[in-house]
Design an enzyme around this catalytic site. Structure first.
Site: not given
Length: 250
Positions: A6, A82, A114
């Site tokens: 990321e 995300k 994440c």
């Protein structure tokens, strides 16, 4: 397939305000100059390239934490935003859709960034959409990487998929990247936060084997329901589990 963590190309440090300023400066439209460079790299090397997430300036002016994927021909086949920014620490607008992509002749890959995997709905939906491998690009700098590794294994077990968790190494992150098979076994991992390269060869037929014969030869969650089972209401989502749709897009 080459996978980076990321925000590999535009990480940010310092106070929340300093981080915001750095991300604002790094933000580009998804089709901006950075896209052209990444497309060229993938095409020149002839690889599937996941270059780490980038800070995208959306059409609406908001910042998005976005994971682009490039084919060996240099085509951007998908760009996942995300869905679960790490609030209150991240300034991004959440994405509003799940993304999977097809590797022709190989299988289907889902994307999670994440903190996404802390929400079990995320990987379950990707698996339902047919993903056999979930690529989780991570920039965990905090002490909860230990718990995160357990979540990687748990998501693999719950959904009978491969999980690939690529975390930033020192000095940017806590490292400890790992690859987990559809029964939750760790196939490969990096010890500590030392930078390095983690490699593996995944046999995606293993996903179908585990789903057919069960985790540990026992548990077949994707075959749980019969068509005549009752619909299970999910009040939290104002939705339902329909047994006739449970097995997903496979």
């Amino acid at each position: 397939m080459v996978v980076y963590p990321e925000l590999h190309l535009c990480g940010a440090t310092g106070t929340p305000q300093q981080r915001r300023e750095q991300l604002e400066a790094a933000a580009e439209p998804i089709d901006g100059p950075r896209h052209q460079h990444l497309s060229r790299i993938a095409r020149n090397l002839g690889v599937w390239l996941l270059p780490g997430t980038v800070c995208e300036r959306g059409e609406d002016g908001h910042l998005y934490n976005t994971a682009p994927v490039y084919s060996p021909e240099g085509e951007r086949v998908v760009a996942y935003r995300k869905c679960f920014p790490w609030r209150p620490y991240e300034p991004y607008q959440p994405g509003d859709r799940f993304e999977v992509f097809e590797v022709p002749g190989i299988g289907r890959v889902g994307l999670a960034i994440c903190y996404d995997i802390w929400f079990p709905e995320m990987v379950r939906q990707l698996a339902w959409l047919g993903a056999e491998v979930i690529i989780n690009q991570v920039a965990t700098t905090t002490c909860d990487r230990a718990q995160e590794q357990i979540l990687v294994q748990a998501n693999a077990i719950f959904n009978q998929v491969y999980m690939v968790s690529a975390n930033s190494a020192a000095p940017a992150g806590e490292g400890q990247s790992l690859i987990v098979d559809p029964e939750g076994r760790i196939r490969a991992r990096m010890s500590g936060a030392t930078p390095g390269i983690l490699t593996d060869v995944l046999n995606l037929e293993e996903v179908e084997r585990v789903r057919t014969f069960g985790t540990a030869g026992l548990n077949r969650m994707w075959s749980q329901f019969r068509d005549d089972d009752p619909v299970l209401e999910l009040p939290m989502y104002e939705g339902r589990i329909d047994p006739r749709k449970w097995r997903g897009k496979r």
